[in-house]
Design an enzyme around this catalytic site. Structure first.
Site, short mmCIF file in Angstrom:
data_model
loop_
_atom_site.label_atom_id
_atom_site.label_comp_id
_atom_site.label_asym_id
_atom_site.label_seq_id
_atom_site.Cartn_x
_atom_site.Cartn_y
_atom_site.Cartn_z
N HIS A 35 0.82 -1.21 0.00
CA HIS A 35 0.00 0.00 0.00
C HIS A 35 0.86 1.27 0.00
O HIS A 35 0.66 2.19 -0.79
CB HIS A 35 -0.91 -0.04 1.23
CG HIS A 35 -1.91 1.06 1.29
ND1 HIS A 35 -3.26 0.86 1.10
CD2 HIS A 35 -1.77 2.39 1.52
CE1 HIS A 35 -3.89 2.00 1.20
NE2 HIS A 35 -3.02 2.96 1.46
N GLU A 48 1.46 3.78 -3.38
CA GLU A 48 1.10 5.19 -3.27
C GLU A 48 2.29 6.09 -3.61
O GLU A 48 2.16 7.05 -4.37
CB GLU A 48 0.61 5.46 -1.85
CG GLU A 48 0.02 6.83 -1.64
CD GLU A 48 -1.14 7.12 -2.57
OE1 GLU A 48 -1.93 6.19 -2.85
OE2 GLU A 48 -1.26 8.27 -3.01
N LYS A 59 3.12 5.96 -7.37
CA LYS A 59 2.18 6.74 -8.17
C LYS A 59 2.53 8.23 -8.13
O LYS A 59 2.54 8.91 -9.14
CB LYS A 59 0.74 6.54 -7.66
CG LYS A 59 0.10 5.24 -8.11
CD LYS A 59 -1.39 5.21 -7.80
CE LYS A 59 -1.68 5.29 -6.32
NZ LYS A 59 -3.11 5.30 -6.01
N ASN A 60 2.84 8.71 -6.92
CA ASN A 60 3.19 10.12 -6.78
C ASN A 60 4.48 10.47 -7.52
O ASN A 60 4.56 11.50 -8.18
CB ASN A 60 3.32 10.48 -5.29
CG ASN A 60 1.97 10.75 -4.66
OD1 ASN A 60 1.39 11.80 -4.85
ND2 ASN A 60 1.46 9.78 -3.93
C1 W6P Z 1 6.78 14.60 -5.89
C2 W6P Z 1 5.67 14.81 -4.88
C3 W6P Z 1 5.70 13.50 -4.15
C4 W6P Z 1 4.93 13.04 -3.10
C5 W6P Z 1 5.16 11.75 -2.59
C6 W6P Z 1 6.14 10.94 -3.15
C7 W6P Z 1 6.91 11.41 -4.21
C8 W6P Z 1 6.69 12.68 -4.70
N1 W6P Z 1 7.33 13.34 -5.75
O1 W6P Z 1 7.12 15.41 -6.72
#
Ligand code: W6P
Length: 398
Positions: free
Chosen positions: A236, A240, A243-244
């Site tokens: 999980h 997540e 994906k970000n």
């Molecule tokens: C980004 C914003 C973010 C949030 C969480 C994980 C990776 C990333 N990269 O630019």
């Protein structure tokens, strides 16, 4: 009424946090009776502790229909479990208990979405001040952590005693005593990549490096990093974060580029910590924004329209990051974001390397709990000129 008395009674007790080692020992000795006796007290205690806290929510939020729905689900489930308070323990009781747990788990499937809906209802009907926002943040962290822990208990019991025993698997309930972290990383990456490809018609590659500090010190014979953990929780978090990162890389480099910088993952085992660092070159985010990414109120996006059939509601609500951090914290780990604006972001998952240190972290309710919901915003004792720039960013691909 009677339910109120029962809530008062069970909320007097503190939840009993288990260590991952206790979960395993419980599972291996596999005594359904023992598990039943433990849960028929522990589940009402955990439910009552968080139900009491629901009533400390800011009045405006408490009045929202969705919050009422969630509250009623909890009342129903609480009542169903305390039915087992004074029954004699026989095969039939144990079977009925298992069935009741499965019913409760299904009833609460959509609670995260419903709570998010409640927050939206509040935003659309009231102006939300900082104090209210802080209270909501404080509550939702505790509420979702309680939910994670209750579902863990239910999953363990139903998997161990629910009949469909899988004797071939090394799993103990939902715990893998030899969880192959690299395997979970690759799995989460592939599934995030699938979504990314659908969305952007391309995706960044993955590079993985691992370093086993214990192997280096000759404390282990293999350099493979295996841990005692709940693979679904780890998946999980990774899914997540991937994906970000992918979204950031794709948006930063434009979809006509044919050369995206890869995501680099570093997996390290130390004596105390397991670290998984995911580095992207997605342009980063300003330092002022990093804390906001874990805030429920910032990430609550408008409800995805019904016509948009491809929208996954949870991703649409953007609770992915705060929930992922709770999964890490549940067993005394954490998630930290470090960004270099203009370049990229490192997301680090910390897990406890020792199963004896991986204890459940549980919210407890007591009669002073309400002070956390009334704590005023502290008065400034450092000079400052800047106001709060509050750009909302939708992070998850949906
Ligand atoms: C980004 C914003 C973010 C949030 C969480 C994980 C990776 C990333 N990269 O630019």
């Amino acid at each position: 009424g009677n339910i109120g008395k029962m809530l008062d009674f069970y909320s007097q007790f503190n939840p009993s946090p288990l260590s991952i080692k206790q979960f395993i020992d419980f599972g291996l000795s596999a005594c359904e009776r023992k598990s039943f006796i433990f849960l028929r007290k522990e589940l009402p205690v955990r439910l009552a502790n968080i139900m009491k806290e629901i009533h400390l929510l800011p009045e405006n939020l408490l009045k929202m229909p969705s919050v009422g729905i969630v509250n009623n689900l909890y009342i129903t489930s609480f009542e169903e479990i305390i039915h087992f308070e004074k029954v004699d323990v026989n095969e039939t009781t144990l079977d009925k208990f298992c069935q009741a747990l499965i019913k409760i788990r299904n009833r609460h499937t959509d609670v995260v979405q419903t709570m998010a809906q409640g927050v939206l209802e509040l935003k659309e009907s009231h102006d939300v001040d900082i104090q209210t926002e802080n209270s909501i943040q404080y509550f939702l962290d505790r509420f979702f952590m309680s939910r994670i822990s209750i579902r863990m208990l239910i999953n363990q019991h139903t998997l161990l005693f629910g009949g469909q025993l899988n004797g071939h698997s090394r799993h103990v309930g939902c715990i893998d005593p030899s969880c192959d972290v690299i395997g979970v990383i690759k799995d989460a990456y592939e599934n995030a990549r699938f979504l990314c490809d659908q969305y952007y018609l391309a995706s960044p590659e993955l590079r993985v490096k691992q370093h086993n500090g214990k192997f280096e010190q000759k404390l282990e014979r293999s350099n493979e990093i295996r841990i005692i953990y709940v693979p679904s929780h780890l998946y999980h978090m990774l899914f997540e974060l991937f994906k970000n990162s992918m979204r950031a890389v794709m948006e930063h480099h434009g979809c006509d580029s044919d050369n995206y910088p890869p995501l680099e993952v570093l997996l390290v085992r130390g004596k105390e910590d397991i670290c998984v660092k995911i580095s992207d070159r997605g342009g980063g985010i300003p330092r002022s924004q990093t804390d906001h990414l874990f805030k429920y109120m910032y990430s609550t996006a408008p409800q995805p329209s019904k016509s948009d059939a491809h929208t996954v509601p949870l991703a649409g609500y953007g609770y992915g990051l705060p929930l992922s951090r709770l999964y890490a914290r549940y067993l005394h780990g954490d998630i930290v974001l470090l960004s270099c604006e203009g370049y990229g972001t490192d997301a680090i998952i910390y897990l406890k390397a020792l199963s004896t240190e991986a204890n459940e972290l549980l919210p407890i309710f007591n009669k002073t709990s309400s002070k956390f919901y009334r704590t005023p915003v502290p008065t400034a004792d450092w000079s400052s000129q800047c106001g709060g720039g509050m750009a909302t960013r939708q992070l998850s691909m949906s």
